[in-house]
Design an enzyme around this catalytic site. Structure first.
Site, short mmCIF file in Angstrom:
data_model
loop_
_atom_site.label_atom_id
_atom_site.label_comp_id
_atom_site.label_asym_id
_atom_site.label_seq_id
_atom_site.Cartn_x
_atom_site.Cartn_y
_atom_site.Cartn_z
N SER A 66 12.48 4.61 14.47
CA SER A 66 11.71 4.76 15.58
C SER A 66 12.07 3.76 16.97
O SER A 66 12.72 2.63 17.61
CB SER A 66 10.43 3.31 14.84
N PHE A 67 12.04 4.88 17.87
CA PHE A 67 12.61 4.71 18.70
C PHE A 67 11.39 4.27 20.04
O PHE A 67 11.90 3.31 20.89
CB PHE A 67 12.67 6.55 19.49
N HIS A 68 10.64 5.18 20.37
CA HIS A 68 9.51 3.63 20.93
C HIS A 68 9.86 3.33 22.42
O HIS A 68 8.37 3.45 23.08
CB HIS A 68 8.45 3.02 20.07
N CYS B 111 7.58 -8.20 6.53
CA CYS B 111 9.27 -7.61 7.74
C CYS B 111 9.15 -8.65 8.22
O CYS B 111 9.13 -9.12 8.76
CB CYS B 111 8.36 -5.91 8.42
N SER C 252 12.46 6.04 7.31
CA SER C 252 12.15 5.23 8.34
C SER C 252 13.22 3.91 9.52
O SER C 252 12.34 3.30 8.61
CB SER C 252 10.95 5.58 9.24
N ASN D 224 -2.21 3.45 16.56
CA ASN D 224 -3.35 3.19 16.30
C ASN D 224 -3.52 2.03 16.35
O ASN D 224 -3.11 1.04 16.30
CB ASN D 224 -2.78 3.52 14.40
N CYS E 239 8.14 -6.46 15.75
CA CYS E 239 7.37 -4.94 16.49
C CYS E 239 6.28 -4.64 17.29
O CYS E 239 5.00 -5.79 16.04
CB CYS E 239 7.46 -3.42 16.19
N GLY F 213 7.76 -2.26 6.24
CA GLY F 213 8.48 -3.26 5.69
C GLY F 213 9.82 -2.09 6.44
O GLY F 213 9.51 -1.16 6.54
N GLU F 214 10.86 -2.50 6.06
CA GLU F 214 12.66 -1.92 7.03
C GLU F 214 13.14 -1.65 5.95
O GLU F 214 13.55 -2.40 5.36
CB GLU F 214 12.86 -3.11 8.14
N CYS G 205 -1.07 5.05 10.36
CA CYS G 205 0.74 4.59 10.53
C CYS G 205 0.15 2.94 10.92
O CYS G 205 -0.63 2.88 12.05
CB CYS G 205 1.64 4.92 11.48
N CYS H 238 2.67 -3.44 16.09
CA CYS H 238 3.07 -3.33 14.42
C CYS H 238 2.43 -3.76 13.77
O CYS H 238 2.89 -5.32 13.71
CB CYS H 238 4.82 -2.59 14.10
N GLU I 257 1.13 -0.68 -0.21
CA GLU I 257 -0.10 0.57 -0.20
C GLU I 257 0.95 0.88 0.18
O GLU I 257 1.76 1.18 0.36
CB GLU I 257 -0.91 -0.03 1.41
N CYS J 280 3.57 8.44 1.30
CA CYS J 280 4.52 7.06 1.92
C CYS J 280 4.33 6.15 1.58
O CYS J 280 3.54 5.64 0.86
CB CYS J 280 3.81 6.82 3.47
N1 SAH Z 1 10.19 -0.55 9.32
C1 SAH Z 1 10.65 1.23 9.79
C2 SAH Z 1 9.43 1.88 8.90
C3 SAH Z 1 7.81 1.49 8.42
S1 SAH Z 1 6.71 1.57 9.71
C4 SAH Z 1 10.44 1.66 11.05
O1 SAH Z 1 9.52 0.57 11.48
O2 SAH Z 1 10.62 2.66 11.51
C5 SAH Z 1 6.35 3.45 10.36
C6 SAH Z 1 6.43 3.93 11.67
O3 SAH Z 1 4.84 3.57 12.05
C7 SAH Z 1 7.77 3.61 13.11
O4 SAH Z 1 7.47 4.63 13.43
C8 SAH Z 1 6.33 2.32 13.09
O5 SAH Z 1 6.91 2.72 14.53
C9 SAH Z 1 5.16 3.24 13.04
N2 SAH Z 1 3.73 2.48 13.60
C10 SAH Z 1 3.82 0.93 12.96
N3 SAH Z 1 2.68 0.55 13.86
C11 SAH Z 1 2.28 1.03 14.27
C12 SAH Z 1 0.88 1.37 15.32
N4 SAH Z 1 -0.75 0.40 14.76
N5 SAH Z 1 0.36 3.27 15.73
C13 SAH Z 1 1.37 3.78 15.12
N6 SAH Z 1 2.64 3.30 14.83
C14 SAH Z 1 3.07 2.32 14.05
FE1 SF4 Z 2 8.65 -3.87 10.62
FE2 SF4 Z 2 8.70 -0.93 11.22
FE3 SF4 Z 2 6.63 -2.40 11.24
FE4 SF4 Z 2 8.68 -3.11 13.35
S1 SF4 Z 2 7.68 -1.11 12.97
S2 SF4 Z 2 7.71 -4.78 12.18
S3 SF4 Z 2 10.42 -2.83 11.60
S4 SF4 Z 2 7.34 -2.16 9.45
#
Ligand code: SAH
Ligand code: SF4
Length: 393
Positions: free
Chosen positions: A250-252, A135, A228, A327, A139, A196-197, A370, A142, A115, A128
């Site tokens: 993606s620090f989190h 992936c 990212s 989300n 995480c 994806g990463e 996201c 996600c 997408e 985006c």
């Molecule tokens: N794989 C890469 C880029 C794709 S994710 C990464 O992890 O950075 C893009 C962003 O969306 C990342 O910061 C990810 O942590 C965030 N993300 C993933 N799932 C989410 C969710 N359910 N709610 C909010 N942000 C989310």
């Molecule tokens: Fe992959 Fe990014 Fe999702 Fe982590 S947040 S599972 S690296 S797409």
């Protein structure tokens, strides 16, 4: 390939073939396109000029038919049509949200789907883009992370996402009219924040972004491209050197304990190792600041102490902290932090001197926010299956 048209030995990038058919020119670097043209019989002396001409037709004018490349001889156009194609991923569906966000479901070779989301704002339009189907990382917040990696996207499939958005928005240059020169661009920014990463598909992402940044390609400034990553430490240094775009991480979490659970790649490269490489990034890439993405999960990473720890950790790094309200997706093990909690967290960071924007979910009515991307696709698949079962088709 016939005996009279040998493939040169010094190919820099192996031309990507469509199954057994002709080579797709979209996504080839300039060097790879040159090699491919020579391999198809173009005299070496002319190859560089031909690349420039074809490059402009494809990426500046958005042309897909060799017959339209009027500054090339008829014979050469026929040769191109025989050996090559200009091919983009296929748009399967396009949804437009009430807030103007557009989501494209796109099919790539092998029948896989990714997408792409277009987010219009007053001063910019952000696309985006996805870099992988699924992936390898897991995480826990996600939804893409619950999918196995199906495959990496090719450079053509990555830059093709930008091109198909330009198609949809009718944003190609037209002779005598222009686009970006005459006003704000519709697709002015790219974020590699889809599925994806990107740093586990480094070469393809790099080649695609080089085309996006090429002045005679899609001509977007490297300051308008943000990659990212979840924190693939060795590839971050390479990104600075070989791409030089803006970086988001993606620090989190603010302790290894919590980050191990949220972003498991942290077990391989922990917070200290990540911060070390991030300190170098702005210098090497000559970029302004790093975006720290921080998903707000109720009771997990959203306390005042977390905010204060975060400030300490990033001390000395030019940074902006992007707070992302979680989300939710079906079966997700977390809840979104309350608005008040997110505001309090943002305030602490802001008072320490960092920009702390709260990311506004866009396109929620079409599930384009996201982390929601794949879930909708799956649901759609399921219901198609159900429909088939019900109707006996
Ligand atoms: N794989 C890469 C880029 C794709 S994710 C990464 O992890 O950075 C893009 C962003 O969306 C990342 O910061 C990810 O942590 C965030 N993300 C993933 N799932 C989410 C969710 N359910 N709610 C909010 N942000 C989310
Ligand atoms: Fe992959 Fe990014 Fe999702 Fe982590 S947040 S599972 S690296 S797409």
């Amino acid at each position: 390939m016939t005996a009279t048209a040998p493939i040169t030995q010094d190919v820099h990038t192996i031309p990507r073939k469509l199954a057994d058919g002709p080579v797709n020119l979209v996504g080839l670097t300039r060097d790879a396109m040159r090699d491919a043209l020579i391999g198809a019989g173009t005299p070496e002396k002319q190859a560089k000029m031909r690349v420039n001409q074809i490059w402009q037709w494809i990426y500046h004018w958005g042309v897909r038919d060799f017959a339209e490349m009027t500054n090339l001889s008829k014979d050469f156009r026929a040769l191109l049509a025989e050996k090559f194609v200009i091919s983009l991923p296929e748009v399967v569906t396009r949804q437009v949200s009430t807030d103007g966000t557009r989501k494209y479901l796109v099919r790539i070779a092998g029948g896989h789907e990714v997408e792409v989301v277009y987010i219009p704002e007053t001063d910019r339009g952000t696309l985006c883009v996805s870099s992988q189907v699924g992936c390898t990382l897991t995480c826990s917040f996600c939804h893409t992370g619950t999918q196995k990696l199906v495959r990496n996207l090719t450079a053509g499939e990555i830059v093709g996402q930008v091109m198909l958005a330009r198609d949809d928005l009718d944003e190609w240059h037209t002779p005598g009219q222009g686009t970006g020169d005459n006003g704000p661009r519709l697709v002015s920014n790219i974020v590699l924040m889809g599925m994806g990463e990107p740093l586990y598909n480094f070469e393809n992402v790099r080649d695609a972004m080089k085309i996006a940044m090429d002045g005679e390609g899609l001509a977007l400034s490297r300051r308008r491209i943000t990659l990212s990553t979840s924190g693939v430490v060795p590839e971050i240094a390479r990104t600075a050197q070989e791409i030089g775009c803006q970086l988001a991480v993606s620090f989190h979490a603010t302790t290894d304990d919590v980050r191990d659970r949220l972003v498991p790649i942290n077990k391989r490269w922990n917070i200290a190792a990540l911060l070390d490489v991030l300190r170098e990034y702005p210098k090497v890439s000559n970029s302004e600041r790093i975006t720290f993405e921080y998903v707000m999960l109720d009771g997990v990473n959203d306390s005042d102490d977390d905010a204060r720890r975060l400030i300490k950790l990033i001390d000395g790094i030019p940074a902006k902290i992007n707070l992302i309200p979680f989300n939710e997706w079906p079966g997700a093990p977390y809840k979104r932090s309350s608005n008040n909690r997110i505001k309090a967290f943002a305030d602490i960071i802001y008072k320490a001197g960092y920009a702390s924007p709260i990311r506004k979910p866009r396109g929620e009515d079409i599930m384009a926010a996201c982390g929601q991307l794949k879930s909708e696709t799956e649901r759609a698949r399921k219901s198609r299956k159900q429909i088939e079962a019900e109707t006996g088709l």
